[in-house]
Design a protein around this motif. Sequence first.
Motif, PDB file in Angstrom:
ATOM      1  N   GLU A  12      -0.270   8.162 -13.313  1.00 15.70           N
ATOM      2  CA  GLU A  12       0.236   6.975 -12.629  1.00 15.70           C
ATOM      3  C   GLU A  12      -0.860   6.277 -11.812  1.00 15.70           C
ATOM      4  OE1 GLU A  12       3.715   9.890 -12.901  1.00 15.70           O
ATOM      5  OE2 GLU A  12       1.532   9.968 -12.603  1.00 15.70           O
ATOM      6  N   LEU A  13      -1.726   7.073 -11.180  1.00 11.89           N
ATOM      7  CA  LEU A  13      -2.827   6.496 -10.405  1.00 11.89           C
ATOM      8  C   LEU A  13      -3.869   5.885 -11.328  1.00 11.89           C
ATOM      9  CD1 LEU A  13      -4.185   5.987  -7.684  1.00 11.89           C
ATOM     10  CD2 LEU A  13      -5.218   8.265  -7.847  1.00 11.89           C
ATOM     11  N   THR A  14      -4.159   6.555 -12.425  1.00  9.61           N
ATOM     12  CA  THR A  14      -5.120   6.026 -13.391  1.00  9.61           C
ATOM     13  C   THR A  14      -4.656   4.683 -13.937  1.00  9.61           C
ATOM     14  OG1 THR A  14      -5.748   8.276 -14.025  1.00  9.61           O
ATOM     15  CG2 THR A  14      -6.328   6.507 -15.549  1.00  9.61           C
ATOM     16  N   ALA A  15      -3.370   4.596 -14.278  1.00  7.74           N
ATOM     17  CA  ALA A  15      -2.827   3.349 -14.816  1.00  7.74           C
ATOM     18  C   ALA A  15      -2.871   2.240 -13.772  1.00  7.74           C
ATOM     19  CB  ALA A  15      -1.397   3.578 -15.291  1.00  7.74           C
ATOM     20  N   TRP A  16      -2.534   2.577 -12.522  1.00 11.17           N
ATOM     21  CA  TRP A  16      -2.581   1.581 -11.455  1.00 11.17           C
ATOM     22  C   TRP A  16      -3.998   1.052 -11.270  1.00 11.17           C
ATOM     23  CZ3 TRP A  16      -5.236   1.062  -6.912  1.00 11.17           C
ATOM     24  CH2 TRP A  16      -4.790   0.066  -6.035  1.00 11.17           C
ATOM     25  N   LYS A  17      -4.981   1.928 -11.306  1.00  8.61           N
ATOM     26  CA  LYS A  17      -6.374   1.504 -11.150  1.00  8.61           C
ATOM     27  C   LYS A  17      -6.778   0.545 -12.263  1.00  8.61           C
ATOM     28  CE  LYS A  17      -8.236   5.550  -8.719  1.00  8.61           C
ATOM     29  NZ  LYS A  17      -9.190   6.689  -8.814  1.00  8.61           N
ATOM     30  N   ALA A  18      -6.395   0.870 -13.486  1.00  7.98           N
ATOM     31  CA  ALA A  18      -6.751   0.027 -14.623  1.00  7.98           C
ATOM     32  C   ALA A  18      -6.167  -1.375 -14.484  1.00  7.98           C
ATOM     33  CB  ALA A  18      -6.272   0.673 -15.918  1.00  7.98           C
ATOM     34  N   GLN A  19      -4.981  -1.462 -13.912  1.00  5.37           N
ATOM     35  CA  GLN A  19      -4.305  -2.749 -13.779  1.00  5.37           C
ATOM     36  C   GLN A  19      -4.781  -3.543 -12.571  1.00  5.37           C
ATOM     37  OE1 GLN A  19      -0.175  -1.670 -13.584  1.00  5.37           O
ATOM     38  NE2 GLN A  19      -0.072  -1.019 -15.738  1.00  5.37           N
ATOM     39  N   ASN A  20      -5.331  -2.870 -11.575  1.00  2.00           N
ATOM     40  CA  ASN A  20      -5.616  -3.537 -10.300  1.00  2.00           C
ATOM     41  C   ASN A  20      -7.079  -3.534  -9.885  1.00  2.00           C
ATOM     42  OD1 ASN A  20      -2.775  -4.129  -8.931  1.00  2.00           O
ATOM     43  ND2 ASN A  20      -2.633  -2.152  -9.983  1.00  2.00           N
ATOM     44  N   ARG A  21      -7.954  -2.992 -10.717  1.00  2.00           N
ATOM     45  CA  ARG A  21      -9.348  -2.840 -10.297  1.00  2.00           C
ATOM     46  C   ARG A  21      -9.991  -4.170  -9.913  1.00  2.00           C
ATOM     47  NH1 ARG A  21     -12.015   1.765 -10.907  1.00  2.00           N
ATOM     48  NH2 ARG A  21     -10.567   2.443 -12.540  1.00  2.00           N
ATOM     49  N   ALA A  22      -9.633  -5.240 -10.581  1.00  2.32           N
ATOM     50  CA  ALA A  22     -10.236  -6.542 -10.286  1.00  2.32           C
ATOM     51  C   ALA A  22      -9.477  -7.314  -9.213  1.00  2.32           C
ATOM     52  CB  ALA A  22     -10.307  -7.378 -11.561  1.00  2.32           C
ATOM     53  N   SER A  23      -8.405  -6.735  -8.703  1.00  2.00           N
ATOM     54  CA  SER A  23      -7.574  -7.424  -7.724  1.00  2.00           C
ATOM     55  C   SER A  23      -8.162  -7.297  -6.319  1.00  2.00           C
ATOM     56  CB  SER A  23      -6.165  -6.831  -7.746  1.00  2.00           C
ATOM     57  OG  SER A  23      -5.419  -7.261  -6.627  1.00  2.00           O
ATOM     58  N   PRO A  24      -7.976  -8.307  -5.493  1.00  2.00           N
ATOM     59  CA  PRO A  24      -8.411  -8.202  -4.084  1.00  2.00           C
ATOM     60  C   PRO A  24      -7.591  -7.167  -3.312  1.00  2.00           C
ATOM     61  CG  PRO A  24      -7.167 -10.219  -4.437  1.00  2.00           C
ATOM     62  CD  PRO A  24      -7.418  -9.629  -5.785  1.00  2.00           C
ATOM     63  N   ASN A  25      -6.469  -6.733  -3.891  1.00  6.50           N
ATOM     64  CA  ASN A  25      -5.616  -5.722  -3.263  1.00  6.50           C
ATOM     65  C   ASN A  25      -5.872  -4.326  -3.827  1.00  6.50           C
ATOM     66  OD1 ASN A  25      -4.242  -7.627  -1.621  1.00  6.50           O
ATOM     67  ND2 ASN A  25      -3.002  -8.222  -3.396  1.00  6.50           N
TER      68      ASN A  25
END
Length: 232
Positions: A12-25
């Motif tokens: 779940e953490l790996t997937a979140w990172k993949a989706q949000n790595r470029a986000s300012p959040n």
Amino acid sequence: MRQINKGAEPAELTAWKAQNRASPNYCYASLTATHRLAVRNALVREQRGLCAYTGRRIDVGSCHIEHLRPQTHCEIGEDVDYRNLVASVPAPNTPQLPYGAHKKGDWPTRADEHLFVSPLSGGCADRFSFRLNGEVEARSATDNAAVETIVRLGLNDDALVQLRKAAIAATLQIRGRGPASIRIADARKRLRDLEQAEQQAGTLEPYSFVLVQALERQIQRIEKIREARGQS
């Protein structure tokens, strides 16, 4: 302190990172409750049910996610780096404890990291010596990091000392025969059981690393008495 061997981060953490790595959040504060629950589950399993700093029993409901490098001092992404995360007492939104993660607070700064004995560091358990009264000290008086870590984590707080003392007493005492009355054969078996449990999967006994030291000391004490009496 018991050494923690980090495993793979939860999916779940790996997937979140993949989706949000470029986000300012891209930060810990943006993790949802579901993500944090998955992380806590993974941390409790890899820590074998023990708090990273104190050795107290934890489960998913009685711990929070602790940052080894405090969030205040993290660069972007470090506060969601799984290797920077451990599980520690108490649960979120509960009264402050005078030891452990609450006592540690925002320490260490980057300048002080050399004074922090991390539970991820190899051989960390051997840098601390536990007395039978529950108190802890640096195994070497010249180990400044161990000395400072004990202070910064409040490992000699009275409440925590009493918890360790009770666990030691219960291990070394035969009911009705007083303190430190365990027979050497029983002490050796208890020590083997604890050492074998460490090599196997599953939850460990609270303060198991403390009890190992206590049993080793008790066995040595009995052996010295026997030697002085000329017994085998």
